[in-house]
Design an enzyme around this catalytic site. Sequence first.
Site, PDB file in Angstrom:
ATOM      1  N   LYS A  10       0.915  -1.268   0.040  1.00  0.00           N
ATOM      2  CA  LYS A  10       0.083   0.028   0.135  1.00  0.00           C
ATOM      3  C   LYS A  10       0.829   1.222   0.112  1.00  0.00           C
ATOM      4  CE  LYS A  10      -3.849  -2.418   2.364  1.00  0.00           C
ATOM      5  NZ  LYS A  10      -4.922  -2.266   3.540  1.00  0.00           N
ATOM      6  N   TYR A  50     -12.420  -3.064  -3.695  1.00  0.00           N
ATOM      7  CA  TYR A  50     -12.716  -2.794  -2.389  1.00  0.00           C
ATOM      8  C   TYR A  50     -14.287  -2.767  -2.283  1.00  0.00           C
ATOM      9  CZ  TYR A  50      -8.278  -1.932  -0.243  1.00  0.00           C
ATOM     10  OH  TYR A  50      -6.960  -2.424   0.462  1.00  0.00           O
ATOM     11  N   ASN A 117      -1.743  -0.103   7.012  1.00  0.00           N
ATOM     12  CA  ASN A 117      -1.118  -1.413   7.590  1.00  0.00           C
ATOM     13  C   ASN A 117      -0.372  -2.260   6.488  1.00  0.00           C
ATOM     14  OD1 ASN A 117      -3.247  -2.185   5.770  1.00  0.00           O
ATOM     15  ND2 ASN A 117      -4.467  -3.232   7.400  1.00  0.00           N
ATOM     16  N   HIS A 120      -1.870  -5.665   1.386  1.00  0.00           N
ATOM     17  CA  HIS A 120      -3.081  -6.474   1.018  1.00  0.00           C
ATOM     18  C   HIS A 120      -2.840  -7.546   0.641  1.00  0.00           C
ATOM     19  CE1 HIS A 120      -7.053  -7.558  -0.674  1.00  0.00           C
ATOM     20  NE2 HIS A 120      -6.259  -7.992  -1.592  1.00  0.00           N
ATOM     21  N   GLU A 131      -9.102 -10.330  -8.072  1.00  0.00           N
ATOM     22  CA  GLU A 131      -8.115  -9.227  -7.684  1.00  0.00           C
ATOM     23  C   GLU A 131      -6.919  -9.248  -8.675  1.00  0.00           C
ATOM     24  OE1 GLU A 131      -7.100  -9.736  -3.709  1.00  0.00           O
ATOM     25  OE2 GLU A 131      -9.308  -9.093  -3.047  1.00  0.00           O
TER      26      GLU A 131
HETATM   27  P1  IDP Z   1      -7.705  -6.917   5.346  1.00  0.00           P
HETATM   28  O1  IDP Z   1      -6.749  -6.161   4.417  1.00  0.00           O
HETATM   29  O2  IDP Z   1      -6.870  -7.542   6.405  1.00  0.00           O
HETATM   30  O3  IDP Z   1      -8.392  -7.993   4.570  1.00  0.00           O
HETATM   31  P2  IDP Z   1     -10.411  -5.911   5.368  1.00  0.00           P
HETATM   32  O4  IDP Z   1     -11.378  -6.281   6.405  1.00  0.00           O
HETATM   33  O5  IDP Z   1     -10.637  -6.438   3.888  1.00  0.00           O
HETATM   34  O6  IDP Z   1      -8.846  -6.230   5.870  1.00  0.00           O
HETATM   35  O7  IDP Z   1     -10.355  -4.221   5.160  1.00  0.00           O
HETATM   36  C1  IDP Z   1      -9.614  -3.751   4.091  1.00  0.00           C
HETATM   37  C2  IDP Z   1      -8.696  -2.583   4.608  1.00  0.00           C
HETATM   38  O8  IDP Z   1      -9.444  -1.519   5.090  1.00  0.00           O
HETATM   39  C3  IDP Z   1      -7.750  -3.014   5.900  1.00  0.00           C
HETATM   40  O9  IDP Z   1      -6.574  -3.592   5.328  1.00  0.00           O
HETATM   41  C4  IDP Z   1      -7.534  -1.934   6.444  1.00  0.00           C
HETATM   42  O10 IDP Z   1      -6.602  -0.920   5.631  1.00  0.00           O
HETATM   43  C5  IDP Z   1      -8.754  -1.104   6.404  1.00  0.00           C
HETATM   44  N1  IDP Z   1      -9.852  -1.356   7.465  1.00  0.00           N
HETATM   45  C6  IDP Z   1     -10.516  -2.461   7.696  1.00  0.00           C
HETATM   46  N2  IDP Z   1     -11.218  -2.323   9.105  1.00  0.00           N
HETATM   47  C7  IDP Z   1     -10.930  -1.165   9.228  1.00  0.00           C
HETATM   48  C8  IDP Z   1     -11.595  -0.358  10.489  1.00  0.00           C
HETATM   49  O11 IDP Z   1     -12.328  -0.881  11.231  1.00  0.00           O
HETATM   50  N3  IDP Z   1     -11.131   0.883  10.591  1.00  0.00           N
HETATM   51  C9  IDP Z   1      -9.968   1.610   9.675  1.00  0.00           C
HETATM   52  N4  IDP Z   1      -9.669   0.668   8.593  1.00  0.00           N
HETATM   53  C10 IDP Z   1     -10.155  -0.506   8.343  1.00  0.00           C
HETATM   54 MG    MG Z   2      -9.725  -7.795   2.732  1.00  0.00          MG
END
Ligand code: IDP
Ligand code: MG
Length: 140
Positions: A10, A50, A117, A120, A131
Site C-alpha cells: 500500500k 474494495y 497496514n 493487502h 483481484e
Molecule cells: P484485510 O486487508 O486484512 O483483508 P479488510 O477487512 O478486508 O482487511 O479491510 C480492508 C482494509 O480496510 C484493511 O486492510 C484496512 O486498511 C482497512 N480497514 C479495515 N477495517 C478497518 C477499520 O475498522 N477501521 C479503519 N480501517 C479499516
Molecule cells: Mg480484505
Amino acid sequence: MSERTLILVKPDGVERGLVGDVLARIERKGYVLEQLSLVRATADQLAAHYAEHEGKPFYQPLVDFMSSGPIVALVASGDDVIRGFRVMAGVSDPTEAAPGTIRGDLSRDWGEKVQKNIVHGSDSVESAQREIAIWFPTGA
Ligand code: IDP
Ligand code: MG
C-alpha cells in the site's frame, strides 16, 4: 495444490521505503514472484478491489489512502500461498498484529480513520482470481 495470490504494498509501505522488506519476506518464505508492478491505482480499480467494503465508515478514507501515492502490485505463487501470506501479513489492525508479521513489525496506529497496514493479500481463491484480473488485466 499451488495457487496464486494478489498482494499489494500500500502507499504507506512504498512511501516508508518498505517494498524491499516485504518482497524479501515473500522470497525468503519461498513463494515465487510471478508479476510485479509499481502503479498508481485508478478510481475504477479501487472501486472494484474494495467493493465488499462500500458503505462502511472506513470505505472513503480507505480509497483516499490507496489513491494517495504509488503502490506495488504483485502476484505470488506457491502451495497454500493465499493463507500463507495472510498469516505473514498479520491481522488488519496494526496494534493487534503479532510481532513477526509484516503488519505487526512495520505498521502502527496513526490516529486516522483508515488503518495504514502496509499490505493487502487476497483472502480466498475466488478473491485472488478477481483481484489478479483487476491489477494485471492483460494476464498474469
Ligand atoms: P484485510 O486487508 O486484512 O483483508 P479488510 O477487512 O478486508 O482487511 O479491510 C480492508 C482494509 O480496510 C484493511 O486492510 C484496512 O486498511 C482497512 N480497514 C479495515 N477495517 C478497518 C477499520 O475498522 N477501521 C479503519 N480501517 C479499516
Ligand atoms: Mg480484505
